[in-house]
Design a protein around this motif. Structure first.
Motif, mmCIF file in Angstrom:
data_model
loop_
_atom_site.group_PDB
_atom_site.id
_atom_site.type_symbol
_atom_site.label_atom_id
_atom_site.label_comp_id
_atom_site.label_asym_id
_atom_site.label_seq_id
_atom_site.Cartn_x
_atom_site.Cartn_y
_atom_site.Cartn_z
ATOM 1 N N LEU A 24 0.839 -1.203 0.000
ATOM 2 C CA LEU A 24 0.000 0.000 0.000
ATOM 3 C C LEU A 24 0.874 1.254 0.000
ATOM 4 C CD1 LEU A 24 -2.737 1.370 0.103
ATOM 5 C CD2 LEU A 24 -2.727 1.050 2.594
ATOM 6 N N TRP A 25 1.905 1.269 0.815
ATOM 7 C CA TRP A 25 2.824 2.415 0.864
ATOM 8 C C TRP A 25 3.393 2.693 -0.529
ATOM 9 C CZ3 TRP A 25 4.070 5.891 4.614
ATOM 10 C CH2 TRP A 25 5.214 6.677 4.414
ATOM 11 N N ARG A 26 3.873 1.644 -1.209
ATOM 12 C CA ARG A 26 4.477 1.814 -2.533
ATOM 13 C C ARG A 26 3.457 2.384 -3.530
ATOM 14 N NH1 ARG A 26 5.949 -2.889 -2.955
ATOM 15 N NH2 ARG A 26 4.494 -3.770 -4.453
ATOM 16 N N HIS A 27 2.223 1.887 -3.500
ATOM 17 C CA HIS A 27 1.206 2.345 -4.450
ATOM 18 C C HIS A 27 0.721 3.769 -4.171
ATOM 19 C CE1 HIS A 27 1.185 -1.796 -5.773
ATOM 20 N NE2 HIS A 27 0.431 -1.427 -6.797
ATOM 21 N N THR A 28 0.968 4.269 -2.995
ATOM 22 C CA THR A 28 0.559 5.641 -2.682
ATOM 23 C C THR A 28 1.718 6.633 -2.749
ATOM 24 O OG1 THR A 28 0.843 5.263 -0.303
ATOM 25 C CG2 THR A 28 -1.370 4.909 -1.232
ATOM 26 N N LEU A 30 2.717 5.000 -9.795
ATOM 27 C CA LEU A 30 1.591 4.179 -9.360
ATOM 28 C C LEU A 30 0.437 5.049 -8.867
ATOM 29 C CD1 LEU A 30 3.588 1.390 -7.462
ATOM 30 C CD2 LEU A 30 2.495 1.221 -9.720
ATOM 31 N N HIS A 31 0.754 6.101 -8.140
ATOM 32 C CA HIS A 31 -0.272 6.975 -7.550
ATOM 33 C C HIS A 31 -1.180 7.570 -8.618
ATOM 34 C CE1 HIS A 31 -1.172 10.403 -4.490
ATOM 35 N NE2 HIS A 31 -2.242 10.022 -5.148
ATOM 36 N N ARG A 51 -2.450 7.995 6.862
ATOM 37 C CA ARG A 51 -2.109 7.127 7.991
ATOM 38 C C ARG A 51 -2.384 5.690 7.562
ATOM 39 N NH1 ARG A 51 0.381 6.865 13.050
ATOM 40 N NH2 ARG A 51 -0.911 5.734 14.506
ATOM 41 N N TYR A 52 -1.428 4.823 7.782
ATOM 42 C CA TYR A 52 -1.490 3.421 7.388
ATOM 43 C C TYR A 52 -1.396 2.599 8.671
ATOM 44 C CZ TYR A 52 0.495 5.592 3.123
ATOM 45 O OH TYR A 52 0.771 6.394 2.035
ATOM 46 N N THR A 53 -2.470 1.907 9.033
ATOM 47 C CA THR A 53 -2.487 1.134 10.271
ATOM 48 C C THR A 53 -2.837 -0.325 9.977
ATOM 49 O OG1 THR A 53 -3.282 3.102 11.447
ATOM 50 C CG2 THR A 53 -3.495 0.985 12.581
#
Length: 178
Positions: free
Chosen positions: A19-23, A28-29, A97-99
């Motif tokens: 998810l981090w990479r795609h955002t 990708l974003h 925020r990624y949790t």
């Protein structure tokens, strides 16, 4: 009365690094985010282009901070601005925020911005802000579909993603009983 900051959240069944990479990766974003037609890294910041209702505007953004938290979550903070006279948005800031949760990641954004054009800009924002929030939520669901099903955004029907699948109201803080 100041307009409310925008807030969108969803849970995506993927791992945090994916998810981090795609955002965070501009290539990708721009594929999943309806708000941007181009995102280009330039000397420590990025330039964005948005096409909205036939109008093209440009602006810049800068990552203000990234943080890894002890609970395994991450936060990315961003500042953005546009000197483009056609842009309703003058400047703003927000966070992602990624949790990690269960078998996925709770992905949340909150952001706010100032407008230009004085009274006319404030009036236009009454229509634009809810639409911008909807576009953000729709884009989050588009990303979710991509990561959960493997269907690239370019191959998804416009009716597949749904803003309604995302939370759009910031949870209220719990007040301790007295």
């Amino acid at each position: 009365m100041r307009p409310k900051a925008l807030y969108v959240e969803t849970v995506i069944r993927t791992d945090l690094d994916t998810l981090w990479r795609h955002t965070q990766d501009p290539d990708l974003h721009r594929r999943w985010d309806l708000r941007f037609s181009d995102i280009t890294p330039v000397d420590g910041h990025f330039r964005y282009t948005s096409r909205f209702l036939g109008v093209t505007v440009t602006g810049i953004g800068v990552s203000a901070a990234n943080r890894n938290w002890p609970d395994g979550s991450r936060t990315s903070v961003l500042r953005f601005a546009s000197a483009d006279p056609l842009s309703l948005i003058s400047e703003g800031a927000g966070f992602w925020r990624y949790t990690p949760v269960g078998d996925g990641v709770r992905f949340v954004t909150g952001f706010d911005y100032g407008t230009r054009w004085g009274r006319f800009g404030r009036a236009a924002d009454r229509v634009f802000r809810p639409l911008f929030g909807w576009m953000t939520a729709w884009s989050f669901d588009r990303l979710r579909l991509w990561l959960e099903t493997g269907t690239p955004p370019e191959e998804q029907l416009l009716t597949e993603p749904s803003a309604a699948r995302c939370g759009r109201t910031r949870p209220r803080a719990k007040v301790a009983a007295r």
